[in-house]
Write a protein that holds these residues in place. Structure first.
Motif, PDB file in Angstrom:
ATOM      1  N   ILE A   1      13.963  40.699 -10.534  1.00 45.04           N
ATOM      2  CA  ILE A   1      14.294  42.031 -11.071  1.00 45.04           C
ATOM      3  C   ILE A   1      13.165  43.030 -10.806  1.00 45.04           C
ATOM      4  CG2 ILE A   1      16.101  41.494 -12.736  1.00 45.04           C
ATOM      5  CD1 ILE A   1      14.267  41.104 -14.894  1.00 45.04           C
ATOM      6  N   GLU A   2      11.942  42.523 -10.714  1.00 46.50           N
ATOM      7  CA  GLU A   2      10.852  43.433 -10.353  1.00 46.50           C
ATOM      8  C   GLU A   2      10.987  43.860  -8.887  1.00 46.50           C
ATOM      9  OE1 GLU A   2       7.416  41.278 -11.803  1.00 46.50           O
ATOM     10  OE2 GLU A   2       7.945  41.825 -13.868  1.00 46.50           O
ATOM     11  N   GLY A   3      11.472  42.925  -8.056  1.00 46.98           N
ATOM     12  CA  GLY A   3      11.725  43.248  -6.646  1.00 46.98           C
ATOM     13  C   GLY A   3      12.795  44.325  -6.516  1.00 46.98           C
ATOM     14  N   VAL A   4      13.848  44.217  -7.351  1.00 44.79           N
ATOM     15  CA  VAL A   4      14.919  45.226  -7.326  1.00 44.79           C
ATOM     16  C   VAL A   4      14.358  46.575  -7.782  1.00 44.79           C
ATOM     17  CG1 VAL A   4      17.122  45.917  -8.371  1.00 44.79           C
ATOM     18  CG2 VAL A   4      16.758  43.539  -7.700  1.00 44.79           C
ATOM     19  N   ALA A   5      13.543  46.534  -8.853  1.00 45.34           N
ATOM     20  CA  ALA A   5      12.994  47.782  -9.400  1.00 45.34           C
ATOM     21  C   ALA A   5      12.091  48.476  -8.388  1.00 45.34           C
ATOM     22  CB  ALA A   5      12.226  47.491 -10.685  1.00 45.34           C
ATOM     23  N   SER A   6      11.331  47.689  -7.621  1.00 46.89           N
ATOM     24  CA  SER A   6      10.386  48.308  -6.682  1.00 46.89           C
ATOM     25  C   SER A   6      11.063  48.661  -5.361  1.00 46.89           C
ATOM     26  CB  SER A   6       9.216  47.356  -6.424  1.00 46.89           C
ATOM     27  OG  SER A   6       9.679  46.246  -5.670  1.00 46.89           O
ATOM     28  N   GLY A   7      12.291  48.194  -5.169  1.00 46.30           N
ATOM     29  CA  GLY A   7      13.007  48.513  -3.937  1.00 46.30           C
ATOM     30  C   GLY A   7      12.781  47.497  -2.828  1.00 46.30           C
ATOM     31  N   SER A   8      12.018  46.421  -3.106  1.00 49.15           N
ATOM     32  CA  SER A   8      11.774  45.444  -2.045  1.00 49.15           C
ATOM     33  C   SER A   8      12.939  44.462  -1.882  1.00 49.15           C
ATOM     34  CB  SER A   8      10.462  44.693  -2.301  1.00 49.15           C
ATOM     35  OG  SER A   8      10.576  43.911  -3.464  1.00 49.15           O
TER      36      SER A   8
ATOM     37  N   VAL B   1      22.290  43.161  -3.452  1.00 51.28           N
ATOM     38  CA  VAL B   1      23.049  42.027  -2.906  1.00 51.28           C
ATOM     39  C   VAL B   1      22.134  40.817  -2.713  1.00 51.28           C
ATOM     40  CG1 VAL B   1      24.436  41.220  -0.950  1.00 51.28           C
ATOM     41  CG2 VAL B   1      24.703  43.560  -1.783  1.00 51.28           C
ATOM     42  N   GLU B   2      20.961  41.060  -2.123  1.00 50.73           N
ATOM     43  CA  GLU B   2      20.002  39.954  -1.921  1.00 50.73           C
ATOM     44  C   GLU B   2      19.600  39.347  -3.264  1.00 50.73           C
ATOM     45  OE1 GLU B   2      17.508  41.607   1.975  1.00 50.73           O
ATOM     46  OE2 GLU B   2      17.034  42.340  -0.022  1.00 50.73           O
ATOM     47  N   ALA B   3      19.335  40.227  -4.228  1.00 50.42           N
ATOM     48  CA  ALA B   3      18.896  39.753  -5.544  1.00 50.42           C
ATOM     49  C   ALA B   3      19.977  38.886  -6.181  1.00 50.42           C
ATOM     50  CB  ALA B   3      18.561  40.939  -6.436  1.00 50.42           C
ATOM     51  N   ALA B   4      21.230  39.342  -6.106  1.00 55.71           N
ATOM     52  CA  ALA B   4      22.326  38.572  -6.708  1.00 55.71           C
ATOM     53  C   ALA B   4      22.476  37.222  -6.012  1.00 55.71           C
ATOM     54  CB  ALA B   4      23.623  39.368  -6.635  1.00 55.71           C
ATOM     55  N   GLN B   5      22.263  37.200  -4.695  1.00 57.09           N
ATOM     56  CA  GLN B   5      22.358  35.924  -3.962  1.00 57.09           C
ATOM     57  C   GLN B   5      21.269  34.953  -4.423  1.00 57.09           C
ATOM     58  OE1 GLN B   5      22.269  37.439   0.005  1.00 57.09           O
ATOM     59  NE2 GLN B   5      24.507  37.523   0.183  1.00 57.09           N
ATOM     60  N   GLN B   6      20.087  35.503  -4.688  1.00 54.52           N
ATOM     61  CA  GLN B   6      18.987  34.629  -5.123  1.00 54.52           C
ATOM     62  C   GLN B   6      19.236  34.041  -6.510  1.00 54.52           C
ATOM     63  OE1 GLN B   6      15.053  36.186  -4.623  1.00 54.52           O
ATOM     64  NE2 GLN B   6      15.435  36.863  -2.531  1.00 54.52           N
ATOM     65  N   CYS B   7      20.148  34.659  -7.259  1.00 59.11           N
ATOM     66  CA  CYS B   7      20.428  34.178  -8.624  1.00 59.11           C
ATOM     67  C   CYS B   7      21.603  33.211  -8.663  1.00 59.11           C
ATOM     68  CB  CYS B   7      20.759  35.350  -9.537  1.00 59.11           C
ATOM     69  SG  CYS B   7      19.396  36.469  -9.781  1.00 59.11           S
ATOM     70  N   VAL B   8      22.136  32.885  -7.497  1.00 59.10           N
ATOM     71  CA  VAL B   8      23.414  32.176  -7.470  1.00 59.10           C
ATOM     72  C   VAL B   8      23.368  30.832  -8.209  1.00 59.10           C
ATOM     73  CG1 VAL B   8      23.202  30.967  -5.237  1.00 59.10           C
ATOM     74  CG2 VAL B   8      25.415  31.829  -5.989  1.00 59.10           C
ATOM     75  N   LYS B   9      22.196  30.183  -8.212  1.00 57.74           N
ATOM     76  CA  LYS B   9      22.127  28.858  -8.848  1.00 57.74           C
ATOM     77  C   LYS B   9      21.844  28.935 -10.350  1.00 57.74           C
ATOM     78  CE  LYS B   9      20.823  26.065  -4.882  1.00 57.74           C
ATOM     79  NZ  LYS B   9      19.685  26.356  -4.010  1.00 57.74           N
ATOM     80  N   LEU B  10      21.571  30.139 -10.844  1.00 60.66           N
ATOM     81  CA  LEU B  10      21.216  30.254 -12.264  1.00 60.66           C
ATOM     82  C   LEU B  10      22.462  30.479 -13.112  1.00 60.66           C
ATOM     83  CD1 LEU B  10      18.118  32.594 -11.823  1.00 60.66           C
ATOM     84  CD2 LEU B  10      18.082  30.141 -12.276  1.00 60.66           C
ATOM     85  N   ASN B  11      22.383  30.046 -14.363  1.00 66.17           N
ATOM     86  CA  ASN B  11      23.492  30.224 -15.295  1.00 66.17           C
ATOM     87  C   ASN B  11      23.579  31.687 -15.742  1.00 66.17           C
ATOM     88  OD1 ASN B  11      24.259  30.595 -18.214  1.00 66.17           O
ATOM     89  ND2 ASN B  11      25.022  28.524 -17.895  1.00 66.17           N
ATOM     90  N   GLY B  12      24.778  32.273 -15.592  1.00 68.39           N
ATOM     91  CA  GLY B  12      24.968  33.691 -15.884  1.00 68.39           C
ATOM     92  C   GLY B  12      24.556  34.095 -17.290  1.00 68.39           C
TER      93      GLY B  12
ATOM     94  N   LEU C   1      29.171  40.782 -10.606  1.00 70.07           N
ATOM     95  CA  LEU C   1      28.636  41.307 -11.873  1.00 70.07           C
ATOM     96  C   LEU C   1      27.148  41.631 -11.713  1.00 70.07           C
ATOM     97  CD1 LEU C   1      29.301  41.553 -15.079  1.00 70.07           C
ATOM     98  CD2 LEU C   1      28.052  39.413 -15.216  1.00 70.07           C
ATOM     99  N   LEU C   2      26.413  40.692 -11.103  1.00 68.44           N
ATOM    100  CA  LEU C   2      24.971  40.890 -10.944  1.00 68.44           C
ATOM    101  C   LEU C   2      24.659  42.007  -9.958  1.00 68.44           C
ATOM    102  CD1 LEU C   2      23.611  37.231 -10.982  1.00 68.44           C
ATOM    103  CD2 LEU C   2      23.293  38.977 -12.720  1.00 68.44           C
ATOM    104  N   GLU C   3      25.435  42.066  -8.884  1.00 68.90           N
ATOM    105  CA  GLU C   3      25.202  43.147  -7.912  1.00 68.90           C
ATOM    106  C   GLU C   3      25.308  44.502  -8.610  1.00 68.90           C
ATOM    107  OE1 GLU C   3      27.623  43.015  -4.378  1.00 68.90           O
ATOM    108  OE2 GLU C   3      27.034  40.934  -3.972  1.00 68.90           O
ATOM    109  N   GLY C   4      26.340  44.639  -9.452  1.00 66.62           N
ATOM    110  CA  GLY C   4      26.538  45.892 -10.189  1.00 66.62           C
ATOM    111  C   GLY C   4      25.364  46.182 -11.115  1.00 66.62           C
TER     112      GLY C   4
END
Ligand code: ZN
Length: 318
Positions: A227-234, A238-249, A301-304
């Motif tokens: 989420i810090e990566g998303v906040a900083s723009g790095s 879509v990439e961030a949501a993909q990285q969360c795919v294995k975590l429980n929503g 949901l996460l992408e949004g």
């Protein structure tokens, strides 16, 4: 529970005063018939309940804590002491059944097999449904000699008022950060993760220990990096949501809410940026959605969420 059941527990450092109060009450024969240990999750209520049960069942003379070597202690450590009954829901979120409460009450009404105290321990006492609560009330109204009921609850308000009023209540608070940190360093044997674990657990030491031991802390740190990566723009949403795919929503949303909360507290010192509060509301609706529907597309949901997060973060930093 099996684990806590078989270790010989000592009082936690921040329970010293409460423990001394119990010891005095035992010494002068003024223990109540029913105790209700309450306070937030992760401060050691179960541990204190178990320590007290062990101490009261121990057969050694004038010990400050259970000796661990007498016959009752050995039975206790083997998980087979006949005068100790422990009730808890079979799974998280499940109720304690009325039949189990009735069995507990029957045991408390019969003669102690080891000749000492009879103890009933109800963990997650607020998980008793109305029938179970009413069955317990009868026992509370007609206490027998040398019986002790220990109720443990994170949610005092969820207990029947008639149950609350028949128990001696003992509130267990969260220790200071220094005390929690010192203890956690000692028991975890891990000094590098302690500060972070205490932070994400809102200062609750046993929750912090659980977060370290279960590996949850490492997952949370990975998630916070995302989420810090998303906040900083790095990272794109879509990439961030993909990285969360294995975590429980559900876990992710809880962690996210905790993160945003800490951010609001740190930044605002009481005020906080309103966009953080708006985003917190956004997370709450996402959580509601996940809880109420089984077929939510987590990726979408996460992408949004991440898209909104990137916008909010961008607006806040400018
Ligand atoms: Zn003993």
């Amino acid at each position: 529970m099996a684990y806590e059941n078989t270790i010989l527990a000592l009082p936690l450092p921040w329970h010293k005063d409460v423990w001394e109060g119990f010891s005095r009450a035992i010494d002068v024969g003024r223990m109540p018939h029913a105790l209700l240990l309450h306070g937030t999750n992760g401060v050691g209520k179960r541990r204190l309940a178990m320590t007290l049960a062990q101490q009261m069942l121990c057969g050694a003379e004038a010990n400050q804590y259970a000796c661990g070597s007498c016959k009752p202690c050995k039975l206790l450590l083997a998980g087979s002491h006949p005068d100790l009954t422990i009730l808890e829901p079979e799974e998280d979120g499940k109720k304690i059944r009325v039949d189990d409460v009735r069995r507990l009450c029957t045991k408390l009404n019969t003669t102690a097999q080891q000749g000492g105290w009879k103890i009933g321990l109800i963990l997650v006492a607020d998980a008793m449904n109305i029938n179970a609560s009413n069955a317990l009330l009868k026992s509370l109204e007609e206490p027998q000699g040398k019986t002790l009921l220990i109720l443990v609850s994170d949610r005092l308000h969820a207990l029947l008022p008639t149950i609350r009023s028949r128990c001696q209540k003992q509130y267990l608070s969260t220790p200071s950060e220094d005390v929690a940190t010192h203890w956690l360093k000692e028991v975890s044997g891990n000094s590098s993760d302690v500060a972070k674990a205490i932070e994400v657990s809102n200062g609750r030491p046993l929750l912090a220990l659980h977060n370290i031991e279960s590996g949850t802390l490492a997952l949370r740190q990975d998630f916070e990096a995302i989420i810090e990566g998303v906040a900083s723009g790095s990272l794109s949403s879509v990439e961030a949501a993909q990285q969360c795919v294995k975590l429980n929503g559900n876990n992710i949303i809880e962690w996210y809410m905790n993160y945003v909360h800490r951010l609001a507290v740190n930044e605002g010192q009481g005020g906080g940026d309103r966009r953080l509060f708006q985003f917190q509301d956004r997370l709450m609706s996402a959580r509601q959605l996940l809880l109420s529907q089984s077929n939510v597309n987590q990726q979408l949901l996460l992408e949004g969420l991440f898209m909104d997060w990137a916008q909010s973060s961008n607006a806040i930093s400018h």
